[in-house]
Each structure stands twice: as C-alpha cells, then as structure tokens.
Design a protein around this motif. Structure first.
Motif, PDB file in Angstrom:
ATOM      1  N   UNK A  16       0.842  -1.207   0.000  1.00 11.86           N
ATOM      2  CA  UNK A  16       0.000   0.000   0.000  1.00 11.86           C
ATOM      3  C   UNK A  16       0.876   1.257   0.000  1.00 11.86           C
ATOM      4  N   UNK A  17       1.907   1.279   0.847  1.00 12.67           N
ATOM      5  CA  UNK A  17       2.800   2.439   0.883  1.00 12.67           C
ATOM      6  C   UNK A  17       3.524   2.641  -0.450  1.00 12.67           C
ATOM      7  N   UNK A  18       3.987   1.570  -1.047  1.00  7.94           N
ATOM      8  CA  UNK A  18       4.646   1.681  -2.352  1.00  7.94           C
ATOM      9  C   UNK A  18       3.674   2.161  -3.425  1.00  7.94           C
ATOM     10  N   UNK A  19       2.442   1.698  -3.366  1.00  8.79           N
ATOM     11  CA  UNK A  19       1.439   2.157  -4.329  1.00  8.79           C
ATOM     12  C   UNK A  19       1.166   3.650  -4.176  1.00  8.79           C
ATOM     13  N   UNK A  20       1.223   4.135  -2.945  1.00  9.21           N
ATOM     14  CA  UNK A  20       0.978   5.560  -2.703  1.00  9.21           C
ATOM     15  C   UNK A  20       2.134   6.457  -3.137  1.00  9.21           C
ATOM     16  N   UNK A  21       3.358   5.980  -2.992  1.00 11.56           N
ATOM     17  CA  UNK A  21       4.511   6.858  -3.244  1.00 11.56           C
ATOM     18  C   UNK A  21       5.215   6.628  -4.574  1.00 11.56           C
ATOM     19  N   UNK A  22       4.869   5.588  -5.316  1.00 10.32           N
ATOM     20  CA  UNK A  22       5.672   5.283  -6.503  1.00 10.32           C
ATOM     21  C   UNK A  22       5.598   6.376  -7.571  1.00 10.32           C
ATOM     22  N   UNK A  23       4.471   6.996  -7.768  1.00 10.22           N
ATOM     23  CA  UNK A  23       4.373   8.056  -8.788  1.00 10.22           C
ATOM     24  C   UNK A  23       5.088   9.338  -8.335  1.00 10.22           C
ATOM     25  N   UNK A  24       4.799   9.874  -7.144  1.00 14.89           N
ATOM     26  CA  UNK A  24       5.544  11.082  -6.762  1.00 14.89           C
ATOM     27  C   UNK A  24       7.051  10.835  -6.604  1.00 14.89           C
ATOM     28  N   UNK A  25       7.436   9.683  -6.078  1.00 22.29           N
ATOM     29  CA  UNK A  25       8.851   9.375  -5.937  1.00 22.29           C
ATOM     30  C   UNK A  25       9.515   9.212  -7.305  1.00 22.29           C
ATOM     31  N   UNK A  26       8.845   8.538  -8.214  1.00 29.52           N
ATOM     32  CA  UNK A  26       9.371   8.383  -9.573  1.00 29.52           C
ATOM     33  C   UNK A  26       9.512   9.710 -10.285  1.00 29.52           C
ATOM     34  N   UNK A  27       8.511  10.578 -10.136  1.00 36.22           N
ATOM     35  CA  UNK A  27       8.589  11.912 -10.746  1.00 36.22           C
ATOM     36  C   UNK A  27       9.735  12.720 -10.156  1.00 36.22           C
ATOM     37  N   UNK A  28       9.907  12.632  -8.849  1.00 35.51           N
ATOM     38  CA  UNK A  28      10.998  13.350  -8.188  1.00 35.51           C
ATOM     39  C   UNK A  28      12.355  12.855  -8.685  1.00 35.51           C
ATOM     40  N   UNK A  29      12.537  11.532  -8.749  1.00 38.50           N
ATOM     41  CA  UNK A  29      13.802  10.984  -9.239  1.00 38.50           C
ATOM     42  C   UNK A  29      14.043  11.373 -10.694  1.00 38.50           C
ATOM     43  N   UNK A  30      12.995  11.384 -11.492  1.00 42.91           N
ATOM     44  CA  UNK A  30      13.137  11.809 -12.895  1.00 42.91           C
ATOM     45  C   UNK A  30      13.646  13.249 -12.957  1.00 42.91           C
ATOM     46  N   UNK A  31      13.039  14.129 -12.169  1.00 43.07           N
ATOM     47  CA  UNK A  31      13.473  15.539 -12.163  1.00 43.07           C
ATOM     48  C   UNK A  31      14.915  15.680 -11.664  1.00 43.07           C
ATOM     49  N   UNK A  32      15.280  14.901 -10.648  1.00 43.16           N
ATOM     50  CA  UNK A  32      16.640  14.968 -10.101  1.00 43.16           C
ATOM     51  C   UNK A  32      17.672  14.633 -11.174  1.00 43.16           C
ATOM     52  N   UNK A  33      17.439  13.570 -11.918  1.00 47.21           N
ATOM     53  CA  UNK A  33      18.454  13.082 -12.851  1.00 47.21           C
ATOM     54  C   UNK A  33      18.332  13.638 -14.263  1.00 47.21           C
ATOM     55  N   UNK A  34      17.338  14.491 -14.524  1.00 46.02           N
ATOM     56  CA  UNK A  34      17.237  15.141 -15.833  1.00 46.02           C
ATOM     57  C   UNK A  34      17.354  16.651 -15.741  1.00 46.02           C
ATOM     58  N   UNK A  35      17.486  17.184 -14.552  1.00 42.31           N
ATOM     59  CA  UNK A  35      17.583  18.631 -14.361  1.00 42.31           C
ATOM     60  C   UNK A  35      18.840  19.167 -15.033  1.00 42.31           C
ATOM     61  N   UNK A  36      18.696  20.240 -15.782  1.00 45.32           N
ATOM     62  CA  UNK A  36      19.834  20.867 -16.454  1.00 45.32           C
ATOM     63  C   UNK A  36      20.603  21.806 -15.532  1.00 45.32           C
ATOM     64  N   UNK A  37      19.976  22.208 -14.437  1.00 45.45           N
ATOM     65  CA  UNK A  37      20.614  23.144 -13.511  1.00 45.45           C
ATOM     66  C   UNK A  37      21.241  22.377 -12.355  1.00 45.45           C
ATOM     67  N   UNK A  38      22.432  22.825 -11.979  1.00 45.56           N
ATOM     68  CA  UNK A  38      23.124  22.219 -10.850  1.00 45.56           C
ATOM     69  C   UNK A  38      22.985  23.121  -9.632  1.00 45.56           C
ATOM     70  N   UNK A  39      22.854  22.495  -8.479  1.00 46.68           N
ATOM     71  CA  UNK A  39      22.806  23.256  -7.242  1.00 46.68           C
ATOM     72  C   UNK A  39      24.199  23.776  -6.915  1.00 46.68           C
TER      73      UNK A  39
END
Length: 184
Positions: A16-39
């Motif tokens: 249940x927890x994985x079902x709840x977080x897989x989309x927001x977590x996946x979207x977050x990881x996608x943004x992290x590893x495709x972001x053109x800007x570096x902190x």
C-alpha cells in the motif's frame, strides 16, 4: 497476533505504501536526474573533483568510473581499518589484513557483511569515517548505476549514459541527504 498474520499485514502495508509513493517518488527521481541546472553545492563538488557536469560518458567510461570509485573506496576503507589502532577513538581495535579487506569490499559493495561483532572489530573513527560513509555512497553508487541502466534502455540510439560523477553527486545531495534528514 500470530506470525503469519504479522507477515501478511507487513507485506500489505508495504505494498500500500509503495502504491501511494511510486508516482511522486518516480517523478521526483526523474526531475533529479534530468535537471539541467546544478545546485551550488553540486557545482562546488564538480570543481573540487574536476568534473564537467555537461559532458556525458560512453557506457565504457561510465563503467570504468564506477569501478575506479569502488576501487578507491575499498583502498581507503581498508587502509582506514588497518591503521585504526593509531587513530583517535580507535579504541585500540585492529583487524588482520584479510578481515579488513573483506570488510572494506563488503561495505563498498553495499553487502555490509562482517565476520566479527561490529563493536569488537571497529573503533568509532572507522565506524564514522569508513563504514557509515560507505553505507551512504554505496547506496548512491547503486542509484547512479540504476539510472544509467534506465538511460541505456531508453537511449537505444546512442552510447551516452550520462555522467557517473554527476549521478553520484545528485544521488547523495538530492536524494539520500533529504531522505536522511526526513528519516531522522
């Protein structure tokens, strides 16, 4: 409550927890590893290490970078364990060379296997500067390799997989560090 019911509840809760977080977590990881800007912190790390964050590596260079990082990690941790009896907070503990090498390899590969009781074989300095650091960066390395695998599948028309050093840094700074802060 019986052991079987506990196991079923545990697995159900996990699903249940994985079902709840897989989309927001996946979207977050996608943004992290495709972001053109570096902190700012990432740019500082790239400057210190001498990495061009915009250069992408071929699969072979990416793999060699992973192996080089692992080799340096094993060597540093092995050396740290070998000299721990002379370090502050070493508590006079020591290991023979093959047990130290086994420990260094197992923590670098994220298997964390120890053939001794942790408090008996490693002083505080080794636990803080060696084993804990390897628990963190070995997870970041695994995440970077997983991202490279996904890129390799998605980018079937090129041999570029990204940059290991950028993926490792982002795994540490943008993924693991925030999770560690939230979990603590």
């Amino acid at each position: 409550m019986g052991a079987t019911l506990q196991a079923v509840l545990y697995v159900t809760t996990l699903v249940v927890l994985l079902a709840l977080v897989h989309v927001p977590l996946g979207n977050w990881l996608y943004r992290v590893f495709t972001d053109e800007k570096d902190w700012r912190l990432e740019r500082a790390v790239y400057r210190v290490v001498g990495v061009d964050p915009r250069s992408e590596q071929r699969w072979s260079v990416y793999a060699l970078s992973v192996l080089a990082f692992a080799l340096v990690s094993v060597a540093f941790l092995w050396l740290l364990i070998m000299v721990q009896s002379w370090l502050p907070w070493g508590l006079g503990r020591g290991q023979n060379w093959h047990t130290a090498l086994n420990t260094a390899i197992s923590f670098t590969t994220n298997t964390n296997w120890q053939s001794y009781a942790g408090e008996a074989g490693a002083g505080h300095t080794v636990q803080m500067m060696g084993l804990t650091v390897q628990n963190y960066v070995s997870a970041a390395t695994g995440l970077a390799v997983a991202v490279a695998l996904i890129r390799g599948i998605a980018r079937h028309g090129t041999d570029r997989l990204g940059n290991f050093w950028v993926d490792l840094t982002r795994s540490c700074v943008r993924v693991l560090l925030p999770i560690a802060v939230v979990a603590s």
